[in-house]
Each structure stands twice: as structure tokens, then as C-alpha cells.
Design a protein around this motif. Structure first.
Motif, PDB file in Angstrom:
ATOM      1  N   THR A   1       0.753  -1.228   0.074  1.00 40.71           N
ATOM      2  CA  THR A   1      -0.064   0.145   0.053  1.00 40.71           C
ATOM      3  C   THR A   1       0.897   1.229  -0.084  1.00 40.71           C
ATOM      4  OG1 THR A   1       0.048   0.163   2.363  1.00 40.71           O
ATOM      5  CG2 THR A   1      -1.803  -1.146   1.219  1.00 40.71           C
ATOM      6  N   HIS A   2       0.229   2.340  -0.604  1.00 44.18           N
ATOM      7  CA  HIS A   2       0.835   3.755  -0.351  1.00 44.18           C
ATOM      8  C   HIS A   2       1.199   4.101   1.307  1.00 44.18           C
ATOM      9  CE1 HIS A   2       1.967   7.836  -0.877  1.00 44.18           C
ATOM     10  NE2 HIS A   2       0.818   8.235  -0.278  1.00 44.18           N
ATOM     11  N   ARG A   3       0.460   3.709   1.935  1.00 47.44           N
ATOM     12  CA  ARG A   3       0.738   4.072   3.476  1.00 47.44           C
ATOM     13  C   ARG A   3       2.115   3.450   3.861  1.00 47.44           C
ATOM     14  NH1 ARG A   3      -0.044   1.766   8.232  1.00 47.44           N
ATOM     15  NH2 ARG A   3      -1.193   0.091   7.427  1.00 47.44           N
ATOM     16  N   LEU A   4       2.144   2.069   3.841  1.00 45.86           N
ATOM     17  CA  LEU A   4       3.510   1.452   3.802  1.00 45.86           C
ATOM     18  C   LEU A   4       4.447   1.947   3.218  1.00 45.86           C
ATOM     19  CD1 LEU A   4       1.931  -2.315   4.042  1.00 45.86           C
ATOM     20  CD2 LEU A   4       2.390  -0.658   6.059  1.00 45.86           C
TER      21      LEU A   4
ATOM     22  N   GLU B   1      -2.322   7.601  -3.919  1.00 49.02           N
ATOM     23  CA  GLU B   1      -2.254   5.822  -3.500  1.00 49.02           C
ATOM     24  C   GLU B   1      -1.730   4.937  -4.495  1.00 49.02           C
ATOM     25  OE1 GLU B   1      -3.433   4.625  -0.535  1.00 49.02           O
ATOM     26  OE2 GLU B   1      -3.827   6.865   0.086  1.00 49.02           O
ATOM     27  N   GLU B   2      -1.618   5.392  -5.764  1.00 46.79           N
ATOM     28  CA  GLU B   2      -0.946   4.483  -6.625  1.00 46.79           C
ATOM     29  C   GLU B   2       0.726   4.416  -6.359  1.00 46.79           C
ATOM     30  OE1 GLU B   2      -0.388   8.784  -8.543  1.00 46.79           O
ATOM     31  OE2 GLU B   2      -2.025   7.560  -7.423  1.00 46.79           O
TER      32      GLU B   2
ATOM     33  N   ASP C   1      -2.568  -3.713   8.922  1.00 49.95           N
ATOM     34  CA  ASP C   1      -3.199  -3.909   7.608  1.00 49.95           C
ATOM     35  C   ASP C   1      -2.244  -5.270   6.728  1.00 49.95           C
ATOM     36  OD1 ASP C   1      -4.675  -1.854   7.399  1.00 49.95           O
ATOM     37  OD2 ASP C   1      -3.672  -0.576   6.205  1.00 49.95           O
ATOM     38  N   VAL C   2      -1.027  -5.407   7.164  1.00 48.04           N
ATOM     39  CA  VAL C   2      -0.207  -6.379   6.474  1.00 48.04           C
ATOM     40  C   VAL C   2      -0.841  -7.638   7.184  1.00 48.04           C
ATOM     41  CG1 VAL C   2       2.107  -7.464   6.747  1.00 48.04           C
ATOM     42  CG2 VAL C   2       1.942  -5.085   6.150  1.00 48.04           C
ATOM     43  N   LEU C   3      -0.924  -7.720   8.436  1.00 45.94           N
ATOM     44  CA  LEU C   3      -1.710  -9.104   9.151  1.00 45.94           C
ATOM     45  C   LEU C   3      -2.835  -9.337   8.469  1.00 45.94           C
ATOM     46  CD1 LEU C   3      -0.666  -8.481  13.009  1.00 45.94           C
ATOM     47  CD2 LEU C   3       0.291  -9.870  11.119  1.00 45.94           C
TER      48      LEU C   3
END
Length: 137
Positions: free
Chosen positions: A22-25, A89-90, A130-132
């Protein structure tokens, strides 16, 4: 677009692209890694976020295509918040460009970066919700 311009003072270079879910990560990794300055003046490092379809690629005949447009420079930490906020987000690929005066200095700097990257990714894997959630589904 061609690769980064050649700098005769820093002839050895390397681009590292790390795709993240994700963009956040990706932006969290960028912020975590950009706080540590390079220890040697013989090495320059910059960070950017890119979309997955804009990454460097190597074709079977060995030629490189470089249509990526870096969107964030890690040399200016004050610009991080402005560029990372909003509708990006991309941008899920963390790109790090290293330039050094010698191959040895490049190797030492990249080894240190890989150690730090391993710690950041390990923390994300262990602690990020989110990863989990993606692993469970």
C-alpha cells in the motif's frame, strides 16, 4: 525518459525499487529510512515513491527502460508531509537511488541501507494491522 544523469564526481550508482502492498506502507518506510543521513560525504542517497508500472525494468535483451518519474526527494525531509498527503494511493514502490565515488563506498552504503530496510520491513510485518489482515485473507 532516460536514467539518472551521469555525475563524474559520483560515477558509481544504483537504483533500488522495493514494491510494497500500500501507499501508506511505502510512505511509512520512506519516512523511517530517510531520517538517517549518509555517514560519508562520498555517498549521496535520494528517495522517491513511484507507481508499480513506472519502475525500472530490464528487457530480455538487456536494455533498460526508465519511464518512472520520482515524486519525492528524501534529501528534503520538510517536503515529506506535503508530498505524501493527498491522493497518491498509486505510489506503492519505494525507490532509493545511491551515487558514490567508488564501488566500495557504494557497497558499504547499500549494505547499511539493506540492514535498515530489513528492520523496517520486519517491524511492518510484525506490527502493522493491514499487513496482518492481508496475510489472513
Amino acid at each position: 525518459m532516460s536514467g539518472p544523469p551521469f555525475d563524474p564526481n559520483f560515477p558509481c550508482s544504483l537504483m533500488i525499487s522495493v514494491p510494497l502492498p500500500t501507499h501508506r506502507l511505502a510512505s511509512s518506510a520512506l519516512r523511517a529510512l530517510s531520517v538517517d543521513a549518509e555517514l560519508s560525504p562520498l555517498v549521496h542517497r535520494s528517495f522517491s515513491l513511484a507507481s508499480p508500472d513506472a519502475s525500472y525494468s530490464v528487457t530480455p535483451n538487456g536494455s533498460r527502460s526508465a519511464d518512472a518519474r520520482p515524486r519525492l526527494n528524501g534529501d528534503a525531509p520538510l517536503a515529506l508531509g506535503a508530498e505524501l498527503a493527498g491522493d497518491n494511493e498509486e505510489l506503492t514502490v519505494l525507490r532509493t537511488e545511491y551515487k558514490a565515488t567508488t564501488n566500495r563506498m557504494l557497497r558499504v552504503a547499500v549494505n547499511g541501507f539493506m540492514e535498515s530496510l530489513g528492520v523496517v520491513l520486519g517491524v511492518m510485518e510484525e506490527l502493522d494491522v493491514d499487513v496482518l489482515a492481508e496475510e489472513v485473507q
